[in-house]
Design an enzyme around this catalytic site. Structure first.
Site, PDB file in Angstrom:
ATOM      1  N   LYS A 113      39.252  59.975  24.806  1.00 37.63           N
ATOM      2  CA  LYS A 113      39.838  59.113  24.317  1.00 37.63           C
ATOM      3  C   LYS A 113      39.417  58.774  22.852  1.00 37.63           C
ATOM      4  O   LYS A 113      38.334  58.507  22.510  1.00 37.63           O
ATOM      5  CB  LYS A 113      39.829  57.494  25.058  1.00 37.63           C
ATOM      6  CG  LYS A 113      40.758  56.619  24.206  1.00 37.63           C
ATOM      7  CD  LYS A 113      40.219  55.329  24.166  1.00 37.63           C
ATOM      8  CE  LYS A 113      39.595  54.869  23.075  1.00 37.63           C
ATOM      9  NZ  LYS A 113      40.212  54.732  21.810  1.00 37.63           N
TER      10      LYS A 113
ATOM     11  N   GLY B 139      29.717  54.763  19.011  1.00 37.41           N
ATOM     12  CA  GLY B 139      30.310  53.623  18.366  1.00 37.41           C
ATOM     13  C   GLY B 139      29.510  52.605  18.061  1.00 37.41           C
ATOM     14  O   GLY B 139      28.239  52.802  17.927  1.00 37.41           O
ATOM     15  N   SER B 140      29.934  51.531  17.933  1.00 37.88           N
ATOM     16  CA  SER B 140      29.221  50.273  17.332  1.00 37.88           C
ATOM     17  C   SER B 140      27.978  49.788  18.636  1.00 37.88           C
ATOM     18  O   SER B 140      28.686  50.041  19.707  1.00 37.88           O
ATOM     19  CB  SER B 140      30.052  49.041  17.024  1.00 37.88           C
ATOM     20  OG  SER B 140      30.670  48.568  18.052  1.00 37.88           O
TER      21      SER B 140
ATOM     22  N   GLY C 142      28.903  49.364  22.592  1.00 33.49           N
ATOM     23  CA  GLY C 142      27.966  49.922  23.527  1.00 33.49           C
ATOM     24  C   GLY C 142      27.479  49.304  24.497  1.00 33.49           C
ATOM     25  O   GLY C 142      27.061  49.411  25.519  1.00 33.49           O
TER      26      GLY C 142
ATOM     27  N   GLU D 145      25.455  56.336  21.645  1.00 32.68           N
ATOM     28  CA  GLU D 145      25.077  56.701  20.353  1.00 32.68           C
ATOM     29  C   GLU D 145      25.648  55.569  19.180  1.00 32.68           C
ATOM     30  O   GLU D 145      26.772  55.685  19.139  1.00 32.68           O
ATOM     31  CB  GLU D 145      25.448  58.217  19.648  1.00 32.68           C
ATOM     32  CG  GLU D 145      24.861  59.292  20.441  1.00 32.68           C
ATOM     33  CD  GLU D 145      23.476  59.400  20.105  1.00 32.68           C
ATOM     34  OE1 GLU D 145      22.861  58.673  19.040  1.00 32.68           O
ATOM     35  OE2 GLU D 145      22.705  60.073  20.775  1.00 32.68           O
TER      36      GLU D 145
ATOM     37  N   CYS E 202      27.021  56.660  10.598  1.00 30.03           N
ATOM     38  CA  CYS E 202      25.933  56.157  11.082  1.00 30.03           C
ATOM     39  C   CYS E 202      24.618  56.217  10.628  1.00 30.03           C
ATOM     40  O   CYS E 202      23.673  55.632  10.820  1.00 30.03           O
ATOM     41  CB  CYS E 202      25.861  56.600  12.826  1.00 30.03           C
ATOM     42  SG  CYS E 202      25.859  58.656  12.731  1.00 30.03           S
TER      43      CYS E 202
ATOM     44  N   GLU F 276      24.519  45.862  10.084  1.00 27.81           N
ATOM     45  CA  GLU F 276      25.204  47.199   9.609  1.00 27.81           C
ATOM     46  C   GLU F 276      26.460  46.712   9.136  1.00 27.81           C
ATOM     47  O   GLU F 276      27.057  45.896   9.619  1.00 27.81           O
ATOM     48  CB  GLU F 276      25.409  47.966  10.989  1.00 27.81           C
ATOM     49  CG  GLU F 276      26.101  49.400  10.597  1.00 27.81           C
ATOM     50  CD  GLU F 276      26.414  50.232  11.615  1.00 27.81           C
ATOM     51  OE1 GLU F 276      26.986  49.887  12.871  1.00 27.81           O
ATOM     52  OE2 GLU F 276      26.316  51.412  11.772  1.00 27.81           O
TER      53      GLU F 276
HETATM   54  P1  NAD Z   1      33.822  51.086  17.869  1.00 24.88           P
HETATM   55  O1  NAD Z   1      32.707  50.501  18.648  1.00 24.88           O
HETATM   56  O2  NAD Z   1      34.819  49.944  17.292  1.00 24.88           O
HETATM   57  O3  NAD Z   1      34.738  52.164  18.459  1.00 24.88           O
HETATM   58  C1  NAD Z   1      34.142  53.286  19.173  1.00 24.88           C
HETATM   59  C2  NAD Z   1      35.152  53.667  20.239  1.00 24.88           C
HETATM   60  O4  NAD Z   1      34.864  52.788  21.176  1.00 24.88           O
HETATM   61  C3  NAD Z   1      36.573  53.943  19.885  1.00 24.88           C
HETATM   62  O5  NAD Z   1      37.198  54.817  20.377  1.00 24.88           O
HETATM   63  C4  NAD Z   1      37.202  52.379  20.773  1.00 24.88           C
HETATM   64  O6  NAD Z   1      38.275  52.574  20.845  1.00 24.88           O
HETATM   65  C5  NAD Z   1      36.222  52.394  21.741  1.00 24.88           C
HETATM   66  N1  NAD Z   1      36.275  50.883  22.562  1.00 24.88           N
HETATM   67  C6  NAD Z   1      36.374  49.709  21.810  1.00 24.88           C
HETATM   68  N2  NAD Z   1      35.950  48.851  22.772  1.00 24.88           N
HETATM   69  C7  NAD Z   1      35.733  49.467  23.887  1.00 24.88           C
HETATM   70  C8  NAD Z   1      35.477  48.976  25.205  1.00 24.88           C
HETATM   71  N3  NAD Z   1      35.627  47.688  25.489  1.00 24.88           N
HETATM   72  N4  NAD Z   1      35.377  49.807  26.169  1.00 24.88           N
HETATM   73  C9  NAD Z   1      35.362  51.289  26.024  1.00 24.88           C
HETATM   74  N5  NAD Z   1      35.750  51.424  24.769  1.00 24.88           N
HETATM   75  C10 NAD Z   1      36.027  50.901  23.656  1.00 24.88           C
HETATM   76  O7  NAD Z   1      33.298  51.827  16.583  1.00 24.88           O
HETATM   77  P2  NAD Z   1      33.951  52.377  15.281  1.00 24.88           P
HETATM   78  O8  NAD Z   1      34.358  51.289  14.456  1.00 24.88           O
HETATM   79  O9  NAD Z   1      35.020  53.623  15.627  1.00 24.88           O
HETATM   80  O10 NAD Z   1      32.774  53.100  14.668  1.00 24.88           O
HETATM   81  C11 NAD Z   1      31.724  52.603  13.900  1.00 24.88           C
HETATM   82  C12 NAD Z   1      30.669  52.612  14.681  1.00 24.88           C
HETATM   83  O11 NAD Z   1      30.118  53.713  15.328  1.00 24.88           O
HETATM   84  C13 NAD Z   1      29.530  52.207  13.676  1.00 24.88           C
HETATM   85  O12 NAD Z   1      28.670  51.070  14.383  1.00 24.88           O
HETATM   86  C14 NAD Z   1      28.356  53.440  13.600  1.00 24.88           C
HETATM   87  O13 NAD Z   1      27.094  53.301  13.361  1.00 24.88           O
HETATM   88  C15 NAD Z   1      28.888  54.038  14.997  1.00 24.88           C
HETATM   89  N6  NAD Z   1      28.596  55.239  14.983  1.00 24.88           N
HETATM   90  C16 NAD Z   1      27.261  55.856  15.722  1.00 24.88           C
HETATM   91  C17 NAD Z   1      26.942  57.319  15.629  1.00 24.88           C
HETATM   92  C18 NAD Z   1      25.576  57.884  16.167  1.00 24.88           C
HETATM   93  O14 NAD Z   1      25.541  58.985  16.476  1.00 24.88           O
HETATM   94  N7  NAD Z   1      24.673  57.120  16.320  1.00 24.88           N
HETATM   95  C19 NAD Z   1      27.652  58.145  14.971  1.00 24.88           C
HETATM   96  C20 NAD Z   1      29.040  57.681  14.458  1.00 24.88           C
HETATM   97  C21 NAD Z   1      29.370  56.222  14.569  1.00 24.88           C
END
Ligand code: NAD
Length: 497
Positions: free
Chosen positions: A175, A228-229, A233, A250, A284, A385
């Protein structure tokens, strides 16, 4: 009328069972609609998981070197289509072409690395404590992996997760982030063109709360890899903990570049410009704090402000653009909110601080590269962040104080120190609480063949990239073969129990 895209489930491109779609727009010009993508529901996930589970029975029996061969062809196709992919990625995500080319290249590197791992996937063969007995460990695939990715590396992050998962013999339900579905679509087309059996990969577009949550909570998906965030997470982690799933997280970062009195300031300047404002601060590993020792603080800030004032905002596909748009309107509002918080908490806004709407920027999510000085350790600007082009400068007196400020946040992804003292450089490698520390280089720039990830609230102990990720996607099994022809009791017969 814009193009309508579909999911890829059970070997076919199919409409979502919901019949609903969402629009994907160019963040540099929201009048430009890239396409309509499925707003899928739990029933689509259900079908995808069933097909991936059937595919697993076949794929796990395919010899790993042959699985690796598919990944080599994927690498070749990515290389052949690099420019096209970079262009479509910039159109939907916004970062300049040089960066999206780098994003594709990371996928290519990850593919070729995975292809070779298909001929390794090492276990251990060790001596048994008993005579005429063989003892070894080896890897087995696990099953269906749920792959949930963010918007900021539309291609590289999916490849970090899926390539090792596939080489290890697993199947994937993917996804992509709802902001970058087009890259996800083309990526799956490439996997299929390279010869991946159709039921080994399933693509389900849609939103996190529905599609993401349905994948995470599905009982037939034993492995979840999420980037993701930290907030999202935590939700994913709760479900996986309850269901005893293998989970790689991550998440967020609040990375610092430290500039000490003995640093090469010109070099440190190039580092912070790239680290803080590359990808519009939406990495990130972005440099969101600059920790500067007092002896060079004022001079370095002047040098920095002067250069930041010259950065060109614009469409990432246009030559000369240094900084692209933010991903969407909510991101602009979040950055605006933090500019307000910085002012309220007494920091000094040195440059930027405003969204930009004039001329060619009128229809995009543009925000000026922004610098706050006089930021205190512990303030919200310094701790949270922001994920945008905002750099907070903290002045410190000593190396010890610099290291303490670096470590004083809940995240621990990347750090960087600029110094010409080899003792301080090695102290940084050992004392900074991060998964990655760069010496005389910016906080960004991971390479595909090294483990990538963070400590504290950035992750949960797993790594992406490098060899360690192959541990995550495989189950270690141990085999003993006793060819002595008699009962031998471990621990007892050898030591006279
Ligand atoms: P996000 O958490 O909003 O979304 C990430 C993914 O999770 C998306 O595909 C989203 O649709 C999905 N998602 C959202 N709610 C969910 C749920 N309840 N259950 C399952 N999946 C769900 O993050 P974003 O805005 O796309 O990305 C930015 C964040 O990602 C920042 O916090 C950044 O630091 C982090 N990030 C971390 C790394 C790393 O390797 N540590 C790398 C890139 C980005």
């Amino acid at each position: 009328m814009s193009q309508t895209f579909q999911n890829f489930i059970a070997g076919q491109w199919v409409a979502p069972t919901t019949g609903e779609y969402f629009e994907n727009r160019n963040p540099a010009d929201t009048r430009d609609v890239i396409g309509r993508f499925p707003k899928s529901g739990a029933a689509d996930v259900e079908r995808a998981v069933a097909s991936a589970a059937a595919g697993f029975e076949r794929w796990k029996r395919t010899p790993a070197p042959l699985r690796g061969d598919v990944l080599r062809r994927v690498g070749d196709l990515l290389a052949a289509r690099k420019e096209e992919l970079a262009n479509l990625m910039t159109r939907e995500m916004g970062k300049p072409l040089a960066e999206t080319r780098g994003d594709v290249q990371e996928g290519i590197d990850t593919a070729y690395y995975a292809a070779v791992e298909g001929r390794r996937l090492f276990g251990h063969t060790v001596p048994s404590e008993l005579r005429n007995k063989w003892a070894m460990s080896y890897r087995r695939p696990i099953g269906v992996c749920g792959i949930i990715t963010p918007f900021n590396f539309p291609l590289a992050i999916p490849t970090w997760k899926m390539f090792p998962a596939l080489v290890c013999g697993n199947t994937c339900v993917f996804k992509p982030a709802e902001d970058v579905p087009h890259t996800g679509h083309v990526f799956v087309e490439i996997l299929l063109e390279a010869g991946l059996p159709p039921d080994v990969i399933q693509l389900v577009h849609g939103f996190g709360e529905t599609v993401g949550a349905a994948i995470v909570s599905h009982p037939a998906v034993p492995v979840i890899s999420f980037t993701g965030s930290t907030e999202t997470g935590s939700k994913v982690g709760e479900t996986c903990g309850r269901m005893h799933k293998r989970l790689s997280l991550e998440m967020g970062g609040k990375n610092a570049q430290i500039v000490l009195n003995d640093a090469n300031l010109e070099l440190a300047l190039e580092g912070v410009l790239w680290g803080a404002f590359g990808t519009t601060g939406q990495r990130c590993t972005a440099t969101s704090r600059l920790i500067v020792q007092s002896g060079v603080h004022d001079q370095f800030v002047e040098m920095l402000v002067e250069r930041v004032g010259k950065l060109v905002l614009g469409d990432g596909r246009e030559a000369g653009t240094d900084v692209g748009p933010l991903i969407h309107e909510e991101a602009v509002e979040k950055v605006e909110r933090y500019v307000g918080i910085g002012k309220e908490q007494g920091a000094t806004l040195r440059i930027g601080g405003k969204r930009r709407r004039e001329g060619s920027l009128a229809h995009g999510h543009f925000f000026d590269p922004t610098i706050f000085t006089g930021v205190t350790a512990g303030s919200r600007l310094e701790q949270e962040e922001i994920f945008g082009p905002v750099l907070s400068v903290v002045e410190v007196k000593s190396v010890d104080e610099a290291f303490a400020v670096n470590n004083g946040v809940r995240y621990g992804l990347s750090s960087s120190v600029y110094t010409s003292d080899v003792h301080v450089a090695f102290r940084a490698l050992s004392e900074l609480d991060n998964g990655i520390t760069y010496v005389n280089a910016p906080t960004i720039g991971a390479e595909a063949h090294l483990p990538f990830g963070g400590v504290k609230q950035t992750g949960n102990g797993h790594r992406e990239g490098g060899w360690e990720v192959y541990e995550f996607y495989s189950e270690t099994k141990v085999g003993y073969v006793d060819y002595s022809g008699v009962l031998q009791r471990a621990q007892i017969d050898t030591y006279g129990g």
